[in-house]
Scaffold this motif. Structure first.
Motif, mmCIF file in Angstrom:
data_model
loop_
_atom_site.group_PDB
_atom_site.id
_atom_site.type_symbol
_atom_site.label_atom_id
_atom_site.label_comp_id
_atom_site.label_asym_id
_atom_site.label_seq_id
_atom_site.Cartn_x
_atom_site.Cartn_y
_atom_site.Cartn_z
ATOM 1 N N PRO A 94 0.424 -1.113 0.035
ATOM 2 C CA PRO A 94 0.170 0.505 -0.002
ATOM 3 C C PRO A 94 0.949 1.395 0.000
ATOM 4 N N LEU A 97 1.807 1.885 -3.587
ATOM 5 C CA LEU A 97 1.235 2.447 -4.284
ATOM 6 C C LEU A 97 0.563 3.834 -4.387
ATOM 7 N N TYR A 119 -7.097 8.401 -3.527
ATOM 8 C CA TYR A 119 -6.425 7.247 -3.818
ATOM 9 C C TYR A 119 -5.683 7.623 -2.914
ATOM 10 N N THR A 123 -5.044 4.209 -0.571
ATOM 11 C CA THR A 123 -4.394 3.243 -0.345
ATOM 12 C C THR A 123 -3.519 3.291 1.161
#
Lengths: 374, 156, 375
Positions: A94, A97, A119, A123
């Motif tokens: 994560p 990401l 986003y 994440t």
């Protein structure tokens, strides 16, 4: 959307190349950060820090990495194999990401997402699962307590963080990080949102599990918390994730509050200067984090929770409401500055009121003198 | 919050003040002359023999019994056509540095000022791989005094 | 642990073993915590990991050799530990200690109190969660004091410098000057600690109203030293039963009112200021003279069938020596009354009902030295 770098038109190939660059960059930056943190903390503590590996200890992180790779990958017999072994990746992925949306300079990011901030928040909160997995899978009571603490803390501080980012997005009128940076080319957001800046830093520290919120890993209580049974390369993944998250948080701070590469020299700068600007702003945040780490004690879990739910969250909500009112009625933005400043004063007052002890006996100060033996 | 700011200011002030530690293995602090590491035997340079007569005083006074002393007739005594006034002299001497508690009592009880505490860094950096290597014999105990490496300090 | 038994859920308390290998048990102390979530329900301390039989060893060693063992019972304040021992021997042997030796002993004991309290501040700061900074601040000042001790006695921790009758040897010529130098840096260190911790909101939140013990309980549990005084009992042996020349010295005894962890921290910090004050007065009174009595036997022998209990105020509280002599040059029985052991009795009372994190700082605030607890 851009046409890709170096004339490569195929979108997925372009993305893969960019991601590979990011992976390389991230590893180097994390190694650098570990070295810098050790040196800076040492300096705060009037120590020398690493000196033995390479000139001024520059190769310390390399030596650490080699040592970690060489170590035996231990798994306690009673540990849950899948949970235990997957946890480091669940923490690391994560974080990684998050790198997809952070802007290093104009056009220098993996992808420009319209909902970039959302986003990022989505994440980064996934990492909590990894912490809980590590805590539960290790079959260690310290680890379990640490994992539970991490879950409680992560979920609680997610909210102020999200609200603080939403406030900024309201002022910049976009969730797109690129647009947020561009909207700040004359005035950075921290001018309009000082309270949100403070909330972001506090919630960010909690998200990163950094002092004074390093409760899940509390070295003197739960001896490293969820990491306590990990060794070697798996342990180094946690470390990698921790510092990469710190780096991302610094980049978000630079982009969202400090105007990224656009402020104060305008958006027409050369790319090198833009990167330099972003680096300076990111370093500022990271230095602040290190500085705080060297200076303040750790909070207790109940104090941490009540601080989040009773102080930070209401103030963040209030700021969102004020932002909404000011923006809907098109009032001048300096009203936000003033309310933000007032908000900081309120925050300081609330903190000081919260720590004032409820008197148990008549007075709680130390008097100097000779009282008779009771 | 103001207290936290004060804490931050304090650490910043120490940040500016600079390090107070030394890079130890490469930089050594100067030791005071009274520094006590482990006991050593002294060498009488005038006659080229140890001061120690092997009288067992230190052995008896040692609280941890880390010493073993053997005595012999001095081959270079005047009666044997030598130039030494010592009728008896140390034959063998062992000190187990692993047991020694560095209390300085052996130095105090010695009537011949033949034993002194090592006050150089060599006395502190005695790490070995085997405990039995910490049992020092006569040549090892004498070496530093023979080569003038220590300037012994003995309380008056 | 959640155990399913009946149609609902039944919870069970969790046992956590803290120590003997744990970063904040100050040595080899072990406690088993029974926790419900984060709240400590029960606490069982385990001691004895560092037992070396120092008392028995002393019975087989004469009074000069015994000093070395006393150092090791209280390695953070060795001078204070030696002091009780030599005072017990002196009292039985009826030795008159020269004035100069007494003043030097007082200076060294107070310096040792400073260095020991610095150690407390550093370790306590780390327990509360500051990453290492208090430890290095403390180490910086403790280093200056220990360097001074090394110049005087030759050793950094196990000084073996006090002897029955006086001192082992004379202090170096620049003693006064060096002590004054150390005091300057000590003041700076105390100021740094005050600025770093005392008013820090997080520190206050962590320490205020945590681990409270009332004055009555503290007295009943036999606590002593700063841990007792933080609860509001002004009992300092230096004032209550002055030994050496403490009756000629002007100093205050800081007393807390709340008996919580913060008071124990602040009482120690204030006590350090008083120690600096005491050392300054001692330096002013320091005169030339002998450091050992004139007629000192080569081997000290005590009269037959005598016993004595001598107590002094060590940094952690009452450090007492009970000495029984049946003649000869060795004690027939030696018992060390350790302040840490008595103070540790209060740990359970302070910790039950607090958070796990609090149990750690409560243990830190008692400031135990395990070698003194186990001996």
């Amino acid at each position: 959307m851009s046409n890709g770098i170096y004339g490569i038109e195929i979108a997925w190939l372009d993305a893969v190349i960019r991601l590979h660059i990011i992976v390389g960059l991230m590893t180097v930056v994390v190694m650098g950060l570990i070295y810098v943190e050790r040196k800076i903390l040492a300096r705060f503590q009037q120590r020398l820090g690493p000196t033995r590996t390479g000139p001024a200890g520059l190769l310390q992180s390399v030596a650490d990495g080699l040592k970690l790779v060489g170590k035996e990958d231990l798994r306690p017999r009673n540990a849950d194999p899948w949970t235990f072994e997957l946890a480091p990746y669940m923490v690391f992925i994560p974080v990684f990401l998050g790198f997809v949306i952070v802007p290093f300079a104009f056009g220098m990011q993996v992808r420009i997402l319209e909902l970039g901030l959302i986003y990022f928040v989505a994440t980064s909160s996934l990492g909590i699962i990894g912490w809980v997995m590590a805590g539960w899978g290790s079959d260690n009571r310290y680890a379990m307590i640490g994992g539970m603490r991490a879950a409680a803390q992560g979920i609680s501080y997610e909210l102020p963080l999200v609200l603080s980012l939403i406030s900024v997005a309201m002022v910049s009128e976009s969730y797109n990080l690129n647009d947020i940076v561009l909207s700040q080319s004359t005035y950075p957001n921290l001018l309009w949102q000082p309270l949100v800046l403070v909330i972001f830093i506090i919630a960010g520290l909690a998200e990163l599990n950094r002092t004074p919120f390093d409760i899940p890993v509390g070295e003197s209580e739960v001896v490293g918390g969820p990491f306590v049974e990990y060794s070697g390369i798996r342990w180094s993944f946690f470390f990698l994730a921790e510092y990469a998250a710190l780096f991302i948080m610094g980049l978000i701070f630079a982009a969202v509050f400090m105007g990224g590469w656009a402020w104060p020299l305008g958006e027409e700068l050369g790319r090198g200067w833009q990167i330099l600007l972003v680096t300076i702003k990111t370093s500022l945040f990271i230095f602040l984090v290190f500085w705080i780490r060297a200076s303040v004690p750790r909070l207790r879990i109940d104090q941490l929770m009540s601080f989040s739910w009773k102080i930070l969250l209401p103030l963040a909500f209030l700021q969102v409401l004020i932002n909404g009112a000011v923006l809907v009625y098109e009032a001048p933005l300096w009203i936000l500055t003033i309310t933000g400043m007032l908000g900081i004063v309120v925050l300081v007052r609330l903190i000081e009121r919260a720590v004032r002890p409820q008197p148990v006996t008549n007075e709680s100060t130390v008097s100097i003198g000779n009282e008779s033996v009771s | 919050m103001r207290g936290i700011v004060k804490s931050l200011a304090t650490t910043m002030s120490t940040f500016i003040r600079g390090p107070v530690t030394r890079g130890y293995p490469s930089k050594h602090r100067e030791l005071p002359e009274r520094d006590r590491a482990f006991p050593l035997l002294l060498w009488d340079k005038d006659i080229d023999e140890p001061f120690c007569t092997g009288c067992h005083a230190c052995e008896r006074a040692c609280p941890v019994e880390c010493m073993t002393v053997l005595m012999k007739d001095n081959p270079s005594h005047e009666s044997q056509d030598g130039n030494s006034k010592r009728r008896k002299i140390v034959d063998e001497f062992w000190i187990d540095y692993g047991r020694c508690m560095r209390c300085n009592i052996c130095v105090e009880v010695c009537n011949f000022e033949a034993i002194a505490m090592n006050n150089t860094w060599s006395g502190h950096e005695t790490s070995v791989y085997d405990r039995s290597d910490l049992v020092m014999d006569l040549p090892q105990l004498m070496a530093q005094s023979k080569s003038d490496e220590i300037q012994e300090w003995v309380a008056d | 642990m959640v155990v399913e038994s009946t149609p609902g859920f039944e919870t069970q308390d969790l046992l956590i073993n803290v120590g003997p290998q744990h970063p904040s048990t100050h040595g080899v102390f072990r406690m088993v915590l029974e926790v419900d979530g984060e709240i400590v329900k029960d606490l069982v301390p385990h001691i004895g990991y560092l037992h070396r039989g120092a008392e028995k060893l002393c019975e087989n060693n004469d009074f000069r050799q015994g000093v070395g063992y006393m150092d090791r019972t209280e390695y953070l304040a060795s001078h204070n530990a030696e002091l009780s021992y030599v005072m017990a021997v002196e009292a039985l042997a009826e030795l008159e200690v020269p004035e100069r030796a007494q003043w030097i002993r007082m200076i060294l004991c107070e310096l040792n109190r400073l260095s020991s309290h610095f150690m407390f501040l550093g370790a306590f700061g780390v327990d509360v969660g500051v990453f290492g900074t208090p430890f290095i601040y403390a180490w910086r000042e403790r280093e200056a004091i220990i360097d001074l001790f090394e110049e005087i006695s030759g050793d950094r921790m196990m000084y073996a410098y006090f002897r029955a009758g006086g001192l082992a040897w004379e202090v170096p010529g620049n003693f006064e000057e060096r002590v004054r130098e150390v005091l300057v840096s000590t003041r700076q260190g105390m100021k740094d600690f005050d600025n770093l911790l005392t008013r820090n909101e997080i520190f206050l939140a962590r320490t205020k109203n945590v681990g409270i013990i009332s004055a009555e309980d503290a007295v009943e549990l036999g606590m002593s030293g700063p841990t007792l005084r933080a609860s509001g009992v002004s009992l300092d042996i230096r004032k209550a039963e002055p030994y050496m020349y403490y009756d000629q010295i002007d100093f205050d005894v800081p007393v807390g009112t709340n008996g919580d962890v913060f008071d124990r921290y602040l009482v120690r910090l204030k006590e350090m200021e008083q120690s600096v004050h005491i050392i300054e007065q001692c330096l002013a009174r320091l005169d030339d003279g002998p450091i050992m009595p004139e007629r000192m036997p080569r081997m000290l022998r005590l009269p037959e069938d005598q016993e004595i209990y001598v107590r002094t105020e060590a940094p952690r509280g009452e450090y007492g020596i009970y000495l029984v002599s049946k003649g000869g040059n060795k004690p027939w029985r030696l018992k060390v009354r350790s302040a840490c052991l008595s103070n540790l009795q209060a740990l359970k009372k302070m910790s039950v009902g607090q958070y796990v994190a609090d149990a750690i700082i409560i243990l830190g605030s008692i400031d135990i030295v395990l070698s003194e607890v186990d001996r």
